[in-house]
Design an enzyme around this catalytic site. Structure first.
Site, PDB file in Angstrom:
ATOM      1  N   ASP A 135       0.787  -1.020   0.081  1.00 13.24           N
ATOM      2  CA  ASP A 135      -0.016  -0.066   0.055  1.00 13.24           C
ATOM      3  C   ASP A 135       1.001   1.227  -0.068  1.00 13.24           C
ATOM      4  O   ASP A 135       1.404   1.526   1.000  1.00 13.24           O
ATOM      5  CB  ASP A 135      -0.908  -0.026   1.323  1.00 13.24           C
ATOM      6  N   LYS A 175       2.726  11.254  -3.832  1.00 14.17           N
ATOM      7  CA  LYS A 175       1.533  10.676  -4.395  1.00 14.17           C
ATOM      8  C   LYS A 175       0.638  11.387  -5.215  1.00 14.17           C
ATOM      9  O   LYS A 175      -0.060  11.268  -5.948  1.00 14.17           O
ATOM     10  CB  LYS A 175       0.922   9.716  -3.366  1.00 14.17           C
TER      11      LYS A 175
END
Lengths: 614, 307
Positions: A10, A72
């Site tokens: 993740d 991100k």
């Protein structure tokens, strides 16, 4: 030999987690500091050392320009896009524009692409997994927010490649959460996954039936997450400070970084207490001299909720849309699963409870469940006997640009992959002999508001009045999620096609170059730290010895003793070269030692000769 | 067929045949359903077919040209599902193919002989389809297994279901039922063994009796009697005290109100040197049945205070 282990990662906005399936149970792999969560922070210190994770996060305050967080939020995006420009305002590290409108981070004087930044985090996780298994690990499933487009997914895949991972699949975070929730249980029914993470918000509705996970609909917002909540708090603090002292703290990068940390901490605290204090002593020194100023403010939960009410409300609006697309009412759901640290905020919980009219599921760990689900999928792909099968969907529609600047959808969003769709188009002008097929991704009716994935030209059409020539356009998405498009002139059978390789900001050549550079200067078996240091030390010593060699040769002037020493010096240098090529630390240390001894010997001689000569 | 890929011959044949037949099948047939199937059945059939034909099932395998075939099959399976699950699209489809819609309402009441013939042909084609035949066979076996189960013929049910599970190892229903049947089957065998044990005990062959009791206790873990008897005889024969202790403990766990069980466990525990634990069970036993010979023995022992 046991089969090579597979991992699920993740890769979060603020924190990343790595998991695996062991003994039939998904489990989190702790990092080498013994923590489950590794901050997704990469830093380069003033001395040029690369840091990743907790140590990088800890030094952020004193090194704001050299610390990259929340990469991100930028990965796979276009520099010129409006939303990126908005995000840039809140960042404390310098960001520039790359060759193809991609985003680069300026670190240590170099422009570094975002896949490389994420790769540093991934490499760290890979090393943690290798330390856990005691053997090399390369196969991984990585998760991304469901609403990531093709470019962002590709960029994430590139990051994996740079980190030396074989990315089996990129899957959606909410789907992964559902996989972890339903794994090993005999659940059947519809569940909703509400995932509010550090940077993104996703909501997915899945139908689970005996190991088959069928995604019904998914949606979200890639720029709605904990960071936005933090920014609201920062804004409030900055505004209050400006009102009091007339100084804008955002101009000072270090102050901004401290504010961000304090805001995040206050926000987290307010999930459990009703009031907290923000104390930032010596936050700035007025430019005209005078004593340093302090920031001191009380923050209540009520105030936080007031500042972020619209953000909370937006999550529910998106939920409504997605449930409508899935043709599901809140009452039809069996369970609502909360994912992401932000779902700990009482206001969010209350909103979810109110909208879905039920208590959300408490059985999963909001921060770890996604990595566990990724591990479950990795295991399901590799393991033939697995009962888990994921029927995933395309998160955004695919279409072509048509005359008038509009977009025509061929594959609507939420279509199960693999899939293909064919539609017949015609020419829009008289005597038109070429058509340009532009492959678009997005929901807008207006072509330019969508993401352009690729384009190609079909030429050699018959000259005819408009609307007479028919062109058959076929779109296909295979099970790996790779899009290909083809166009065929129905009369002549002329065909053109492309496989869309979305650029994640890096062109193929650039990616190859990065991978190649790594081959020469690989930081493979220890990651950020020791190996690189050893290498540097060895290289430096070798350079010094080489620099001294001609002088020594001249000084020895052909004496037997001198020649022997010189030959040995050459030998140690070759050994050093070999050690540099390999990855063994002990060989490097040994070589460095030997070379240092030679160096000292040479220096001693030269000194003696020098003194004698003068 | 000759292609060298990571699939067994049956699977290859099945994929080839289904892929060839795809274009002639209607949406119901693609999913292996009869016309007029309910939404729930459609969904179930779709998930079942996905399990077989989703390309992820063959991840990382060398499939050669079969990969494209599997993808094509899955796409059609999904297309059929998408049409049949959406009420609007399904209504449109049935309007366009009235023979499917009419069959749904009056399956056997066909208007013309041609209709009947066409339907028969279709059904025959349907039946030849390898995936579907296998599926039908599994369904038949499942039905017959259930019937035998209802009539109490467990060994027949077990045989049927075992065959079904070999044909379709991933079928969840079969798997669950087979577990149930196996359990019942074992219970019956346990009862048999118990009787044999009692006969042997009467005949005086204690070794054999102990053995059969242990088998019975292992077959049916919920039988307190078997566990008790097995433990008792093991103790009397002086065999395997560990096993005896486990069995005696199980007997107590299953029927904690039986004084016999308590005393047996107490005795075994005492021998094993666990006097405290033994005493606790013995006291429980005395509480349960003060007139038990063991209890009296204990009391008389107690009154005989040693000087």
């Amino acid at each position: 030999m046991p089969p090579e282990p597979v991992i699920g990662i993740d890769l979060g906005t603020t924190n990343s987690v790595v998991g695996t399936v062991q003994g039939g149970q998904p489990a989190v792999i702790k990092n080498r500091l013994g923590q489950n969560l590794t901050p997704s922070v990469v830093a380069v210190t003033k001395s040029g050392k690369q840091l990743v994770g907790q140590i990088a996060k800890r030094q952020a305050v004193t090194n704001p320009e050299g610390t990259v967080y929340a990469a991100k939020r930028l990965i796979g995006r276009k520099y010129s896009s409006e939303r990126v420009q908005q995000v840039l305002k809140t960042l404390s590290y310098p960001v520039g524009c790359g060759d193809h409108d991609d985003i680069r981070v300026q670190l240590d004087g170099k422009m570094i692409s975002l896949p490389e930044i994420s790769a540093a985090v991934l490499r760290e996780l890979k090393l943690d997994a290798e330390a856990f298994f005691g053997q090399p690990v390369s196969k991984a499933v990585i998760t991304v927010p469901a609403y990531f487009n093709d470019g962002q997914r590709q960029a994430t895949k590139d990051a994996g490649k740079i980190a030396g991972l074989d990315v089996l699949r990129i899957i959606n975070e909410p789907t992964a959460a559902a996989l972890a929730y339903g794994f090993g249980k005999d659940v059947s029914g519809r569940v909703a996954v509400f995932d509010l993470g550090g940077g993104t918000f996703d909501i997915s509705v899945l139908e689970i039936s005996k190991g088959v996970f069928d995604v019904a609909a998914t949606g979200g917002d890639t720029l709605l997450g904990g960071e936005d909540f933090d920014n609201r708090v920062v804004e409030a603090l900055v505004f209050g400070f400006a009102k009091e002292h007339g100084i804008d703290l955002r101009k000072d990068r270090m102050a901004l970084q401290r504010l961000k940390d304090a805001a995040e901490k206050a926000k987290i605290e307010l999930s459990t207490v009703n009031e907290t204090q923000v104390n930032l002593p010596f936050i700035c020194t007025p430019s005209g001299g005078g004593s340093a100023l302090h920031l001191q403010r009380a923050l209540t939960r009520e105030k936080l909720e007031e500042l972020t009410e619209d953000l909370c409300e937006r999550t529910i609006v998106i939920c409504e849309q997605v449930l409508a697309e899935a043709k599901v009412r809140p009452d039809d759901l069996k369970e609502v699963i909360l994912v992401g640290g932000m779902t700990r905020m009482p206001r969010i919980m209350a909103k979810v409870k109110n909208y879905f009219r039920r208590e959300p599921c408490k059985g999963v760990h909001p921060e770890e469940v996604v990595a566990l689900g990724a591990a479950v999928q990795a295991n399901a792909l590799i393991n033939e006997d697995s009962r888990v099968l994921l029927l995933d969907v395309t998160p955004q529609s695919l279409g072509v640009a048509i005359a008038g600047g509009y977009a025509r959808k061929l594959i609507p969003k939420n279509t199960t992959v693999p899939t293909s769709m064919t539609e017949v188009f015609t020419t829009s002008k008289d005597c038109q002999t070429t058509v340009k097929i532009m492959v678009l991704q997005g929901e807008s009716e207006i072509a330019r508001e969508n993401e352009l994935l690729g384009e190609f030209v079909l030429s050699g059409l018959r000259e005819a009045t408009r609307g007479e020539v028919e062109i058959e356009v076929t779109f296909e998405i295979n099970s790996e999620g790779i899009v290909s498009a083809s166009a065929k002139d129905k009369e002549t059978g002329i065909k053109q096609s492309i496989t869309v390789i979305a650029s994640g900001g890096l062109s193929r050549e650039e990616l190859d170059q990065i991978l190649e550079e790594q081959g020469g200067d690989l930081i493979d078996d220890l990651g950020s730290g020791d190996l690189a240091d050893c290498k540097r030390a060895l290289k430096d010593t070798m350079r010094e010895v080489r620099a001294l060699l001609p002088k020594v040769t001249a000084a020895m002037n052909g004496s037997d003793f001198g020649m022997d020493a010189l030959r040995r010096a050459e030998q140690t240098l070759t050994q050093g070269e070999q050690a540099l090529k390999g990855k063994s630390i002990s060989a490097m240390v040994a070589s460095t030692d030997q070379l240092t001894r030679t160096l000292n010997l040479f220096k001693g001689w030269l000194q003696r000769i020098g003194t004698r000569a003068s | 067929m000759a292609e060298n890929v990571d699939l067994d011959a049956d699977r290859k044949r099945e994929i080839l045949a289904l892929e060839r037949a795809l274009d002639t099948l209607n949406h119901f047939e693609v999913l292996g359903l009869r016309p007029g199937a309910s939404s729930a059945e459609v969904k179930k059939a779709y998930h079942e077919a996905s399990r077989r034909y989703h390309p992820d099932r063959y991840f990382g395998k060398n499939l050669g040209t079969f990969r494209a075939r599997v993808e094509r099959i899955f796409k059609l399976v999904h297309e059929s599902y998408a049409v049949l699950i959406d009420p609007q699209r399904r209504a449109q489809y049935e309007a366009a193919h009235p023979e499917l819609a009419t069959k749904a309402t009056k399956a056997d009441n066909l208007k013309t002989p041609e209709d009947a013939q066409r339907s028969a042909e279709r059904r025959a084609r349907f039946a030849r389809h390898p995936y579907l035949t296998r599926l039908t066979k599994v369904h038949e076996l499942l039905a017959s297994g259930k019937k035998s189960l209802a009539s109490g013929d467990f060994s027949k049910a077990y045989a049927d279901l075992h065959l079904a599970s070999q044909l379709d190892p991933k079928n969840h229903d079969v798997h669950e039922l087979i577990l149930k049947v196996r359990h019942r089957h074992e219970q019956i065998r346990a009862a048999d063994e118990l009787q044999r044990g009692q006969a042997a005990e009467k005949a005086g062959d204690l070794e054999l009796a102990a053995k059969t009791y242990v088998t019975a206790a292992n077959l049916d873990r919920r039988s307190a009697l078997a566990a008790f008897k097995a433990a008792l005889l093991l103790r009397q024969n002086g065999q395997d005290p560990k096993e005896a202790r486990v069995l005696a403990q199980r007997a107590v766990d299953l029927e904690p109100d039986k004084a016999d069980h308590r005393f047996l466990l107490a005795a075994i525990l005492e021998n094993a040197g666990l006097a405290k634990l033994a005493n606790r069970h013995r006291e429980e036993g005395i509480k349960l049945n003060p007139n038990h010979p063991e209890a009296k023995k204990r009391q008389s022992k107690k009154s005989r205070w040693p000087f």
